[in-house]
Design an enzyme around this catalytic site. Sequence first.
Site, PDB file in Angstrom:
ATOM      1  N   ASP A   7      12.142 -27.584 -21.157  1.00 40.06           N
ATOM      2  CA  ASP A   7      13.061 -26.760 -20.393  1.00 40.06           C
ATOM      3  C   ASP A   7      13.290 -25.488 -21.208  1.00 40.06           C
ATOM      4  O   ASP A   7      12.991 -25.436 -22.404  1.00 40.06           O
ATOM      5  CB  ASP A   7      14.364 -27.530 -20.167  1.00 40.06           C
ATOM      6  CG  ASP A   7      15.385 -26.739 -19.382  1.00 40.06           C
ATOM      7  OD1 ASP A   7      15.014 -26.123 -18.374  1.00 40.06           O
ATOM      8  OD2 ASP A   7      16.562 -26.726 -19.789  1.00 40.06           O
ATOM      9  N   ASP A   9      16.315 -22.775 -20.713  1.00 42.16           N
ATOM     10  CA  ASP A   9      17.676 -22.327 -20.977  1.00 42.16           C
ATOM     11  C   ASP A   9      18.497 -23.405 -21.663  1.00 42.16           C
ATOM     12  O   ASP A   9      18.558 -24.550 -21.195  1.00 42.16           O
ATOM     13  CB  ASP A   9      18.341 -21.902 -19.670  1.00 42.16           C
ATOM     14  CG  ASP A   9      17.565 -20.788 -18.978  1.00 42.16           C
ATOM     15  OD1 ASP A   9      17.069 -19.893 -19.697  1.00 42.16           O
ATOM     16  OD2 ASP A   9      17.445 -20.814 -17.740  1.00 42.16           O
ATOM     17  N   ASP A 182      18.131 -29.999 -22.157  1.00 43.25           N
ATOM     18  CA  ASP A 182      19.545 -30.081 -22.501  1.00 43.25           C
ATOM     19  C   ASP A 182      20.395 -30.647 -21.380  1.00 43.25           C
ATOM     20  O   ASP A 182      21.576 -30.938 -21.590  1.00 43.25           O
ATOM     21  CB  ASP A 182      20.077 -28.674 -22.804  1.00 43.25           C
ATOM     22  CG  ASP A 182      20.179 -27.830 -21.541  1.00 43.25           C
ATOM     23  OD1 ASP A 182      21.302 -27.483 -21.125  1.00 43.25           O
ATOM     24  OD2 ASP A 182      19.129 -27.528 -20.945  1.00 43.25           O
TER      25      ASP A 182
END
Length: 222
Positions: A7, A9, A182
């Site tokens: 991922d 961001d 995250d």
Amino acid sequence: MKLALFDLDHTLLPIDSDHTWGVFTTELGWNDPAVFNQRNDEFYAHYQAGTLDIHDYVRFATQAARAHGAAEAARAHDRYMDEVIRPRITPEALALVRSHQQAGDTVMIVTATNEFVTRPIAQAFGVSELIAVELERDSTGWITGEIKGTPSFREGKVTRVAQWLARQGLDWDDVEMSFYSDSMNDLPLLEKAHHPVATNPDARLRQLATERGWRILELFQE
């Protein structure tokens, strides 16, 4: 094949590239600050809560760039890369990506942020394989604000990775996959990974990763 999926961001970057692009264009005078910042923050809160309407958000997030045209938007994005993104690419994040590349893994960024914002960021990380929200384009080749195909968001990330595998003549059984994320939004793809890594995880993902014995990686302090 070994796949290392990331991922973007708050995983490789300590910021949300879509949200900060909106802030950046507002600072350029492209948006009404009060109206735009309120809506931008509202959409981001929905993303964190898992309630985001990705189609509405992409129309909103691309509106300013669409209005200013391809050439001006490209110039603005160059400044955005120099002023916002590159200073926030940490040595630790780069080293993690390089470690997988040096091990011979196929490295890919899989993000729910659109391709216009993220392709230059992937290139800055030295990653050529990018799965992002693809954008419809008009007869001139410029973006319309609509999404093309399946958005790489929540379950859509699983769909898009499966499509990528099929184009390589592969299936899930043909790969050993690590995925770094995250966010609980990425739970569908984390559950498909052989090696899920909760990276700078939000509170919900941290709790789940602890319960399931997944690796937790603190790549940077936000």
